[in-house]
Design a protein around this motif. Structure first.
Motif, PDB file in Angstrom:
ATOM      1  N   GLY A  29     -36.399   3.167   2.240  1.00 34.81           N
ATOM      2  CA  GLY A  29     -35.272   3.981   2.665  1.00 34.81           C
ATOM      3  C   GLY A  29     -35.104   3.967   4.175  1.00 34.81           C
ATOM      4  O   GLY A  29     -35.978   3.509   4.917  1.00 34.81           O
ATOM      5  N   MET A  31     -32.568   0.516   0.884  1.00 32.13           N
ATOM      6  CA  MET A  31     -31.373   1.368   0.912  1.00 32.13           C
ATOM      7  C   MET A  31     -30.957   1.651   2.356  1.00 32.13           C
ATOM      8  O   MET A  31     -31.320   2.678   2.932  1.00 32.13           O
ATOM      9  CB  MET A  31     -31.659   2.681   0.191  1.00 32.13           C
ATOM     10  CG  MET A  31     -31.710   2.558  -1.329  1.00 32.13           C
ATOM     11  SD  MET A  31     -30.077   2.358  -2.082  1.00 32.13           S
ATOM     12  CE  MET A  31     -29.323   3.925  -1.653  1.00 32.13           C
ATOM     13  N   LYS A  73     -38.749  11.538  -0.845  1.00 34.87           N
ATOM     14  CA  LYS A  73     -37.992  10.458  -1.487  1.00 34.87           C
ATOM     15  C   LYS A  73     -38.868   9.666  -2.462  1.00 34.87           C
ATOM     16  O   LYS A  73     -38.356   9.052  -3.385  1.00 34.87           O
ATOM     17  CB  LYS A  73     -37.418   9.515  -0.437  1.00 34.87           C
ATOM     18  CG  LYS A  73     -36.472  10.165   0.562  1.00 34.87           C
ATOM     19  CD  LYS A  73     -35.069  10.271   0.027  1.00 34.87           C
ATOM     20  CE  LYS A  73     -34.103  10.738   1.115  1.00 34.87           C
ATOM     21  NZ  LYS A  73     -32.722  10.843   0.616  1.00 34.87           N
ATOM     22  N   ASN A  91     -24.017  14.818  -4.527  1.00 32.65           N
ATOM     23  CA  ASN A  91     -24.258  13.503  -5.116  1.00 32.65           C
ATOM     24  C   ASN A  91     -25.731  13.356  -5.472  1.00 32.65           C
ATOM     25  O   ASN A  91     -26.585  13.980  -4.835  1.00 32.65           O
ATOM     26  CB  ASN A  91     -23.881  12.398  -4.117  1.00 32.65           C
ATOM     27  CG  ASN A  91     -22.408  12.039  -4.173  1.00 32.65           C
ATOM     28  OD1 ASN A  91     -21.755  12.221  -5.205  1.00 32.65           O
ATOM     29  ND2 ASN A  91     -21.890  11.529  -3.077  1.00 32.65           N
ATOM     30  N   ASP A 110     -29.397  11.770  -5.342  1.00 27.10           N
ATOM     31  CA  ASP A 110     -30.139  11.022  -4.329  1.00 27.10           C
ATOM     32  C   ASP A 110     -30.574   9.702  -4.962  1.00 27.10           C
ATOM     33  O   ASP A 110     -31.531   9.650  -5.732  1.00 27.10           O
ATOM     34  CB  ASP A 110     -31.347  11.826  -3.842  1.00 27.10           C
ATOM     35  CG  ASP A 110     -31.985  11.189  -2.610  1.00 27.10           C
ATOM     36  OD1 ASP A 110     -32.107   9.944  -2.569  1.00 27.10           O
ATOM     37  OD2 ASP A 110     -32.359  11.928  -1.694  1.00 27.10           O
ATOM     38  N   ASP A 151     -23.809  12.695   0.924  1.00 27.63           N
ATOM     39  CA  ASP A 151     -24.580  13.714   0.204  1.00 27.63           C
ATOM     40  C   ASP A 151     -23.693  14.515  -0.742  1.00 27.63           C
ATOM     41  O   ASP A 151     -24.156  15.010  -1.758  1.00 27.63           O
ATOM     42  CB  ASP A 151     -25.254  14.664   1.193  1.00 27.63           C
ATOM     43  CG  ASP A 151     -26.343  13.968   1.996  1.00 27.63           C
ATOM     44  OD1 ASP A 151     -27.128  13.209   1.382  1.00 27.63           O
ATOM     45  OD2 ASP A 151     -26.401  14.156   3.223  1.00 27.63           O
TER      46      ASP A 151
HETATM   47  O1  C5P Z   1     -31.719  12.382   2.942  1.00 23.50           O
HETATM   48  P1  C5P Z   1     -31.141  11.359   3.883  1.00 23.50           P
HETATM   49  O2  C5P Z   1     -29.651  11.201   3.737  1.00 23.50           O
HETATM   50  O3  C5P Z   1     -31.586  11.511   5.294  1.00 23.50           O
HETATM   51  O4  C5P Z   1     -31.801   9.990   3.381  1.00 23.50           O
HETATM   52  C1  C5P Z   1     -31.348   8.747   3.824  1.00 23.50           C
HETATM   53  C2  C5P Z   1     -31.808   7.673   2.855  1.00 23.50           C
HETATM   54  O5  C5P Z   1     -31.545   8.086   1.506  1.00 23.50           O
HETATM   55  C3  C5P Z   1     -31.090   6.359   3.014  1.00 23.50           C
HETATM   56  O6  C5P Z   1     -31.960   5.311   2.629  1.00 23.50           O
HETATM   57  C4  C5P Z   1     -29.919   6.488   2.040  1.00 23.50           C
HETATM   58  O7  C5P Z   1     -29.482   5.226   1.597  1.00 23.50           O
HETATM   59  C5  C5P Z   1     -30.557   7.288   0.915  1.00 23.50           C
HETATM   60  N1  C5P Z   1     -29.634   8.199   0.203  1.00 23.50           N
HETATM   61  C6  C5P Z   1     -29.382   7.995  -1.149  1.00 23.50           C
HETATM   62  N2  C5P Z   1     -28.580   8.860  -1.842  1.00 23.50           N
HETATM   63  C7  C5P Z   1     -28.035   9.938  -1.227  1.00 23.50           C
HETATM   64  C8  C5P Z   1     -28.296  10.182   0.142  1.00 23.50           C
HETATM   65  C9  C5P Z   1     -29.101   9.295   0.828  1.00 23.50           C
HETATM   66  O8  C5P Z   1     -29.888   7.021  -1.710  1.00 23.50           O
HETATM   67  N3  C5P Z   1     -27.258  10.755  -1.936  1.00 23.50           N
END
Ligand code: C5P
Length: 226
Positions: free
Chosen positions: A146, A93, A165, A126, A128, A99
């Motif tokens: 990630g 990802m 995560k 949104n 995660d 967010d």
């Molecule tokens: O929490 P943060 O935004 O720092 O995390 C970043 C990671 O989480 C990235 O790999 C991003 O693709 C993923 N992400 C996600 N869904 C979200 C926010 C971040 O999959 N709503």
């Protein structure tokens, strides 16, 4: 290159940045170019993988030898990456997923009203997607990776985010000054749930991509014979 060490694997990479629609002509977005995700897709293809690249709003040219799925919003990215992950050996990802999204979508263009103050913009959270993918793996042994940007106490915050995560590897980009790396910028460290810590020196995004695939390849369970 390290040869076709990803042959027989299906890998899914997300790239770019999501756009969260407000009305038919407006969105909340971010400045992610998609370069890191595209580098991951290209290098995986060069190492023999079947690659699905889920690309959110990137202006980069389509990479050769990659199945490209274009998405706009986080919701579209979630649908596309979840579908592609069903038979994937690894999901990376790299996309910048918003967010928050506007809480309401206006089906007609929002208009300014003469003499009226603008309405405050209400936001909704949104899902995660990375945490969801890591928690509901459609096949045993699937690796979920990630990315995270941290400005300070990179290792400490990175470890906490890796745990939160639930993914196997977290690529932590240092985006500012830190005690760990002093004045060095644009360094990354890849943290593993196995306690591993792989520093990646400042360099092209391809080099970071190759290191990520090295770490994934060495964690893959063996390919089945049938
Ligand atoms: O929490 P943060 O935004 O720092 O995390 C970043 C990671 O989480 C990235 O790999 C991003 O693709 C993923 N992400 C996600 N869904 C979200 C926010 C971040 O999959 N709503």
């Amino acid at each position: 290159g390290v040869g076709p060490d990803l042959a027989g694997r299906h890998v899914v990479v997300t790239a770019g940045g999501t756009r969260e629609p407000l009305d038919p002509v407006r969105f909340l977005g971010n400045r992610s170019s998609g370069k890191q995700g595209y580098a991951l897709a290209r290098t995986a293809a060069a190492r023999g993988a079947r690659v699905t690249l889920v690309s959110a709003n990137s202006a980069l040219p389509d990479p050769a030898g990659v199945d490209l799925v274009r998405v706009g919003s986080a919701e579209e990215l979630r649908t596309a990456v979840t579908a592609a992950a069903a038979d994937a050996d690894a999901v990376v990802m790299a996309a910048a997923v918003a967010d928050f999204r506007p809480a309401a979508y206006a089906t007609g263009k929002i208009k300014k009203k003469a003499g009226q103050e603008p309405e405050p913009l209400a936001l909704a959270r949104n899902p995660d997607i990375l945490a969801e993918l890591a928690a509901h793996r459609p096949r045993p042994g699937q690796l979920v990776v990630g990315f995270a940007a941290e400005t300070d106490r990179v290792l400490e915050h990175g470890r906490a985010k890796l745990a939160a995560k639930g993914c196997d590897l977290l690529v932590v980009n240092e985006v500012g000054e830190s005690r760990t790396f002093g004045s060095e910028e644009n360094e990354a460290v890849v943290l593993g749930t196995d306690g591993s810590e792989t520093p990646v020196p400042h360099g092209p995004k391809e080099a970071l991509a190759e290191t990520v695939w090295d770490l994934i390849a060495e964690r893959f369970p063996g390919l089945s014979e049938d």
